[in-house]
Design a protein around this motif. Sequence first.
Motif, PDB file in Angstrom:
ATOM      1  N   ALA A  82       0.317   0.621 -38.746  1.00 21.04           N
ATOM      2  CA  ALA A  82       1.548   0.158 -39.228  1.00 21.04           C
ATOM      3  C   ALA A  82       1.816  -1.399 -38.643  1.00 21.04           C
ATOM      4  N   ALA A  83       1.507  -1.661 -37.373  1.00 21.02           N
ATOM      5  CA  ALA A  83       1.575  -2.681 -36.658  1.00 21.02           C
ATOM      6  C   ALA A  83       0.734  -3.907 -37.444  1.00 21.02           C
ATOM      7  N   ALA A  84      -0.475  -3.440 -37.631  1.00 13.92           N
ATOM      8  CA  ALA A  84      -1.374  -4.375 -38.323  1.00 13.92           C
ATOM      9  C   ALA A  84      -0.912  -5.035 -39.530  1.00 13.92           C
ATOM     10  N   PHE A  85       0.258  -4.416 -40.374  1.00 13.54           N
ATOM     11  CA  PHE A  85       0.741  -4.891 -41.451  1.00 13.54           C
ATOM     12  C   PHE A  85       2.143  -5.288 -41.189  1.00 13.54           C
ATOM     13  N   GLY A  86       2.506  -5.346 -40.016  1.00 17.26           N
ATOM     14  CA  GLY A  86       3.813  -5.629 -39.881  1.00 17.26           C
ATOM     15  C   GLY A  86       5.056  -4.780 -40.459  1.00 17.26           C
ATOM     16  N   ARG A  87       4.585  -3.225 -40.406  1.00 13.37           N
ATOM     17  CA  ARG A  87       5.529  -2.487 -40.912  1.00 13.37           C
ATOM     18  C   ARG A  87       6.125  -1.402 -40.100  1.00 13.37           C
ATOM     19  N   ASP A  88       7.153  -0.703 -40.283  1.00 18.60           N
ATOM     20  CA  ASP A  88       7.685   0.240 -39.457  1.00 18.60           C
ATOM     21  C   ASP A  88       7.090   1.533 -39.648  1.00 18.60           C
ATOM     22  N   LEU A  89       7.016   2.395 -38.912  1.00 14.10           N
ATOM     23  CA  LEU A  89       6.753   3.929 -39.060  1.00 14.10           C
ATOM     24  C   LEU A  89       7.979   4.540 -39.589  1.00 14.10           C
ATOM     25  N   VAL A  90       7.859   5.153 -40.892  1.00 15.29           N
ATOM     26  CA  VAL A  90       9.223   5.904 -41.235  1.00 15.29           C
ATOM     27  C   VAL A  90       8.978   7.291 -41.642  1.00 15.29           C
ATOM     28  N   GLU A  91       9.668   8.076 -41.666  1.00 11.64           N
ATOM     29  CA  GLU A  91       9.482   9.500 -42.266  1.00 11.64           C
ATOM     30  C   GLU A  91       9.249   9.371 -43.744  1.00 11.64           C
ATOM     31  N   HIS A  92       8.162  10.110 -44.077  1.00 14.02           N
ATOM     32  CA  HIS A  92       7.743   9.870 -45.323  1.00 14.02           C
ATOM     33  C   HIS A  92       8.122  11.267 -46.065  1.00 14.02           C
ATOM     34  N   ALA A  93       8.869  10.965 -47.221  1.00 10.49           N
ATOM     35  CA  ALA A  93       9.406  12.156 -47.872  1.00 10.49           C
ATOM     36  C   ALA A  93       8.364  13.118 -48.266  1.00 10.49           C
ATOM     37  N   ASP A  94       7.232  12.604 -48.936  1.00 10.66           N
ATOM     38  CA  ASP A  94       6.053  13.151 -49.643  1.00 10.66           C
ATOM     39  C   ASP A  94       5.395  14.022 -48.224  1.00 10.66           C
ATOM     40  N   ALA A  95       5.207  13.715 -47.120  1.00 10.77           N
ATOM     41  CA  ALA A  95       4.718  14.093 -45.782  1.00 10.77           C
ATOM     42  C   ALA A  95       5.483  15.169 -45.575  1.00 10.77           C
ATOM     43  N   VAL A  96       6.842  15.145 -45.530  1.00 12.71           N
ATOM     44  CA  VAL A  96       7.768  16.007 -45.330  1.00 12.71           C
ATOM     45  C   VAL A  96       7.655  17.515 -46.118  1.00 12.71           C
ATOM     46  N   GLU A  97       7.694  17.114 -47.372  1.00  8.88           N
ATOM     47  CA  GLU A  97       7.584  17.983 -48.413  1.00  8.88           C
ATOM     48  C   GLU A  97       6.186  18.978 -48.386  1.00  8.88           C
ATOM     49  N   TRP A  98       5.033  17.974 -48.077  1.00 18.05           N
ATOM     50  CA  TRP A  98       3.706  18.805 -47.830  1.00 18.05           C
ATOM     51  C   TRP A  98       3.915  19.595 -46.627  1.00 18.05           C
ATOM     52  N   LEU A  99       4.225  19.121 -45.483  1.00 16.56           N
ATOM     53  CA  LEU A  99       4.323  19.856 -44.370  1.00 16.56           C
ATOM     54  C   LEU A  99       4.987  21.141 -44.532  1.00 16.56           C
ATOM     55  N   ASP A 100       6.222  21.091 -45.238  1.00 15.65           N
ATOM     56  CA  ASP A 100       7.288  22.125 -45.342  1.00 15.65           C
ATOM     57  C   ASP A 100       6.547  23.175 -46.112  1.00 15.65           C
ATOM     58  N   GLY A 101       5.456  22.947 -46.842  1.00 14.37           N
ATOM     59  CA  GLY A 101       4.772  23.789 -47.902  1.00 14.37           C
ATOM     60  C   GLY A 101       3.729  24.425 -47.086  1.00 14.37           C
ATOM     61  N   GLN A 102       3.233  23.972 -45.886  1.00 13.32           N
ATOM     62  CA  GLN A 102       2.226  24.816 -45.206  1.00 13.32           C
ATOM     63  C   GLN A 102       2.645  25.931 -44.781  1.00 13.32           C
ATOM     64  N   ASP A 103       1.788  27.151 -44.873  1.00 13.05           N
ATOM     65  CA  ASP A 103       1.946  28.391 -44.270  1.00 13.05           C
ATOM     66  C   ASP A 103       2.260  28.269 -42.859  1.00 13.05           C
ATOM     67  N   GLY A 104       3.335  28.763 -42.019  1.00 12.26           N
ATOM     68  CA  GLY A 104       3.584  28.556 -40.997  1.00 12.26           C
ATOM     69  C   GLY A 104       3.914  27.478 -40.265  1.00 12.26           C
ATOM     70  N   TYR A 105       4.142  26.600 -40.802  1.00 12.87           N
ATOM     71  CA  TYR A 105       4.577  25.097 -40.330  1.00 12.87           C
ATOM     72  C   TYR A 105       5.755  24.685 -41.386  1.00 12.87           C
TER      73      TYR A 105
END
Length: 229
Positions: A82-105
């Motif tokens: 993120a720093a290489a591109f001058g961007r912030d780390l942000v909560e990624h909606a697709d990542a949240v949805e994917w993690l919420d879909g994992q068994d046990g997580y």
Amino acid sequence: MRVGIVTVGDELLSGDTENTNATWLCDRLDARGVEVRRVTTIPDDVADIARTVNEYYAEYDAVIVTGGLGPTHDDRTMEGVAAAFGRDLVEHADAVEWLDGQDGYSAADLADGTAHLPAGARLLENDSGVAPGAVVETVYVFPGVPDEMRTMFERVADEFTGTPRHAVTVEVDEPESALIDRLEELRDRFDVTVGSYPGETVRIKLTAEEAATAEKAAAWLHERVQSPE
């Protein structure tokens, strides 16, 4: 296509972990006709990651970064990219949805930051673990765990393209130093790349764009060297 590979991890630099990811990636990319121009191993340091990714991004068609993803204190790779591109780390909606879909997580169960990716990144799902990867412009960020890295690479392998080259190996029972003149003549006669790898015997690897060229060069060399019995 020209690619740079960055492997991240203090454990690689200390020798605690063997860097099999770099070897595997080079082999897979070479098979796809992609030219790997450089492989660099750097520590779990945001500034080092950002500086190296920035340099490689400017120089190569694509950059692969492995290691340093996950919930532990030394997983700094996403922050560095993120720093290489001058961007912030942000909560990624697709990542949240994917993690919420994992068994046990769920995203809430894991340490803060697991679902955070550089702003505007494309999610790469992890079929073998819980640390997501990402693509930022032409920078591909994979986990360091070999099984996870390999599975994730296969998801995007078709994005790495080139002209496959053909290789033939000639085994020689002579000292490497005694072959210099013949290998120089070989290069003059044929449009091949020559690699020489000494061991109990010397393996001469001849690589060319056309299979016929590699085969002709190998036949020429066979006639002029001593082969193992």
